[in-house]
Design a protein around this motif. Structure first.
Motif, PDB file in Angstrom:
ATOM      1  N   ILE A 105      47.547  52.725  58.781  1.00 30.41           N
ATOM      2  CA  ILE A 105      47.713  51.304  58.471  1.00 30.41           C
ATOM      3  C   ILE A 105      46.250  50.966  58.368  1.00 30.41           C
ATOM      4  CG2 ILE A 105      48.313  48.961  59.321  1.00 30.41           C
ATOM      5  CD1 ILE A 105      50.591  51.209  58.604  1.00 30.41           C
ATOM      6  N   VAL A 106      45.803  50.436  57.423  1.00 29.97           N
ATOM      7  CA  VAL A 106      44.353  49.770  57.097  1.00 29.97           C
ATOM      8  C   VAL A 106      44.349  48.267  57.162  1.00 29.97           C
ATOM      9  CG1 VAL A 106      42.241  49.753  55.774  1.00 29.97           C
ATOM     10  CG2 VAL A 106      43.430  51.858  55.981  1.00 29.97           C
ATOM     11  N   LEU A 118      40.974  52.976  51.551  1.00 31.29           N
ATOM     12  CA  LEU A 118      42.165  52.497  51.159  1.00 31.29           C
ATOM     13  C   LEU A 118      43.224  53.352  50.330  1.00 31.29           C
ATOM     14  CD1 LEU A 118      41.488  48.923  49.680  1.00 31.29           C
ATOM     15  CD2 LEU A 118      41.937  49.542  51.986  1.00 31.29           C
ATOM     16  N   ALA A 149      46.155  52.722  47.546  1.00 32.63           N
ATOM     17  CA  ALA A 149      47.122  52.422  48.683  1.00 32.63           C
ATOM     18  C   ALA A 149      48.271  52.499  48.298  1.00 32.63           C
ATOM     19  CB  ALA A 149      46.628  51.183  49.323  1.00 32.63           C
ATOM     20  N   SER A 172      49.067  43.866  62.840  1.00 31.84           N
ATOM     21  CA  SER A 172      48.953  45.443  62.304  1.00 31.84           C
ATOM     22  C   SER A 172      49.044  46.441  63.258  1.00 31.84           C
ATOM     23  CB  SER A 172      47.400  45.840  61.599  1.00 31.84           C
ATOM     24  OG  SER A 172      46.621  45.399  62.383  1.00 31.84           O
ATOM     25  N   ALA A 214      45.575  54.779  52.708  1.00 27.04           N
ATOM     26  CA  ALA A 214      46.512  54.027  53.400  1.00 27.04           C
ATOM     27  C   ALA A 214      47.953  53.939  52.996  1.00 27.04           C
ATOM     28  CB  ALA A 214      45.801  52.209  53.179  1.00 27.04           C
ATOM     29  N   LYS A 259      45.922  52.825  63.178  1.00 28.33           N
ATOM     30  CA  LYS A 259      45.455  51.901  62.423  1.00 28.33           C
ATOM     31  C   LYS A 259      44.002  51.697  62.680  1.00 28.33           C
ATOM     32  CE  LYS A 259      44.665  47.639  64.079  1.00 28.33           C
ATOM     33  NZ  LYS A 259      44.888  46.598  64.442  1.00 28.33           N
ATOM     34  N   VAL A 300      47.977  48.547  53.610  1.00 26.11           N
ATOM     35  CA  VAL A 300      46.805  47.865  53.826  1.00 26.11           C
ATOM     36  C   VAL A 300      47.140  46.407  53.885  1.00 26.11           C
ATOM     37  CG1 VAL A 300      46.415  47.709  51.380  1.00 26.11           C
ATOM     38  CG2 VAL A 300      44.652  47.280  52.956  1.00 26.11           C
TER      39      VAL A 300
END
Ligand SMILES: Nc1ncnc2c1ncn2[C@@H]1O[C@H](COP(=O)(O)OP(=O)(O)O)[C@@H](O)[C@H]1O
Ligand SMILES: Cc1ncc(COP(=O)(O)OP(=O)(O)O)c(N)n1
Length: 277
Positions: free
Chosen positions: A104-105, A131, A170, A218, A134, A78, A137
Motif C-alpha cells: 500500500i503506497v 507506484l 499501480a 492506509s 503498489a 505500507k 495507492v
C-alpha cells in the motif's frame, strides 16, 4: 495468538503521535497484526504544526529494510512519508529484493498544517519507482491532482484522474475524500485496473481532530489485507475504522488533534459507511 500476521510500515515519525509511524503502529495493534517499522525521517511535530524534518540517510533505510527482510514474514506493508528520492529508491529496492506483496503506497506530500513532507523533485521517483509496485495507492485529492496532473472537481474528473494514476503501473487506486467540498459527506473512490470500482460514502464529521486520517486509513487497509481479507472488504473495514476514529475524538492538543485509534473496538461502528453507485 499463534499465527499473528506480520506487517511493515516504511514511514516518518510524528513526535505528536497522531500521524506517521505512530498512527500506523496503533492501528496495526488495534486490528490484531504484528507491526515492524522502517523509519525514514524524524519530524518535530505537534497539533499546531511541524517545526523540523530530519531524514535518515540511505544506508540507515537500507539497513532497517534488511533487518526486517532477513527475519520477518511480511504479509503486507505500507509506505507513508518518504521525503526524498534516495529514500523512495531504497524503499522500492527493498520491496523488490525481499519479494513483499500487498504493497500500500500512501503518497504523503503535504501535512494538514501545510508543511511539505515530500521534496518537489522526489515526485518523479515516487511515480517512476514506487507506484508500479503498489497493490493500492491511496492519494488524497491534492495528491491525486499532482500524480495525475489533472484538477479534480467532480466524480467525472475524479475517475479521469484515477485512470491516469493507474497508468503508472499501480494495480488499484483509492482517491480519499477528506479534502472534498461536500459539507455533508466524504467519499472515497476506488478503481482497479480490471475496471472494478467502489465508492464509499460516510457522514462528514465537523471537527478539528483529523490529524493522521490518511495514515490511519492506509494502515487499516494494510492490516486487513495482511489477514487475508479481500481487497474491497478490507477497504470497507478501513473506512469504518477511520470513521470511528474521527467520530470519537480525544480532544488532545490546541490545534489539529489526533484521531482515536481505539474507537473502532471500544465503541463499534454505526453502519455509517454506505456503498454508492
Ligand atoms: N471530516 C471527516 N469526516 C469523515 N471522514 C473523514 C473526514 N476527513 C477525512 N475523512 C476520511 O479519512 C480518510 C483520509 O482522508 P483524507 O483526509 O482525504 O486523507 P489525508 O489525511 O491523506 O489528507 C478517508 O477515508 C476520508 O474519507
Ligand atoms: C510523519 C508524518 N507522516 C505523515 C503525515 C501526514 O499524515 P496524514 O495522515 O496525511 O495526515 P495529515 O497531516 O493530513 O493530518 C504527517 N503529518 N507526519
Amino acid at each position: 495468538m499463534g499465527n499473528i500476521k506480520q506487517v511493515l510500515t516504511i514511514a516518518g515519525s510524528d513526535s505528536g503521535g497522531g500521524a506517521g509511524i505512530q498512527a500506523d503502529i496503533k492501528t496495526f495493534q488495534e486490528l490484531g497484526v504484528y507491526s515492524t517499522s522502517v523509519i525514514t525521517a524524524v519530524t518535530a511535530q505537534n497539533t499546531l504544526g511541524l517545526t523540523g524534518i530530519y531524514p535518515m540517510d540511505r544506508t540507515a533505510v537500507e539497513k532497517q529494510l534488511k533487518a526486517i527482510g532477513t527475519d520477518f514474514q511480511i504479509s503486507a506493508l505500507k509506505t507513508g512519508m518518504l521525503f526524498n528520492a534516495d529514500i523512495i529508491e531504497e524503499a522500492a529496492r527493498g520491496i523488490k529484493k525481499y519479494g513483499w506483496q500487498n504493497v500500500i503506497v500512501d503518497p504523503v506530500m503535504i501535512a494538514k498544517g501545510g508543511a511539505s513532507l515530500l521534496q518537489q523533485e522526489a515526485v518523479d521517483a515516487l511515480m517512476n519507482c514506487l507506484l508500479r509496485l503498489a497493490t493500492v495507492v491511496t492519494p488524497n485529492i491534492p495528491e491525486a491532482e499532482v500524480l495525475s496532473g489533472l484538477e479534480i472537481h467532480d466524480s467525472v474528473s475524479r475517475l479521469r484522474a484515477a485512470k491516469w494514476i493507474l497508468a503508472t503501473g499501480a494495480e488499484a487506486v483509492v482517491i480519499k475524500g477528506g479534502h472534498g467540498t461536500d459539507t455533508n459527506f466524504t467519499e472515497d473512490f476506488y478503481l482497479h485496473r480490471n475496471g472494478d470500482t467502489l465508492t464509499m460514502r460516510s457522514p462528514r464529521i465537523h471537527t478539528n481532530h483529523t490529524h493522521g486520517t490518511g495514515c490511519t486509513f492506509s494502515a487499516a487497509l494494510t492490516a486487513e489485507l495482511a489477514k487475508g481479507n479481500p481487497l474491497q472488504k478490507s477497504l470497507y473495514t478501513a473506512k469504518q475504522f477511520i470513521q470511528a476514529a474521527i467520530s470519537h475524538p480525544l480532544n488532545i492538543g490546541a490545534g489539529h488533534g489526533p484521531t482515536n485509534h481505539a474507537a473502532y473496538h471500544k465503541f463499534g461502528t454505526k453502519e455509517e459507511v454506505q456503498l454508492v453507485q
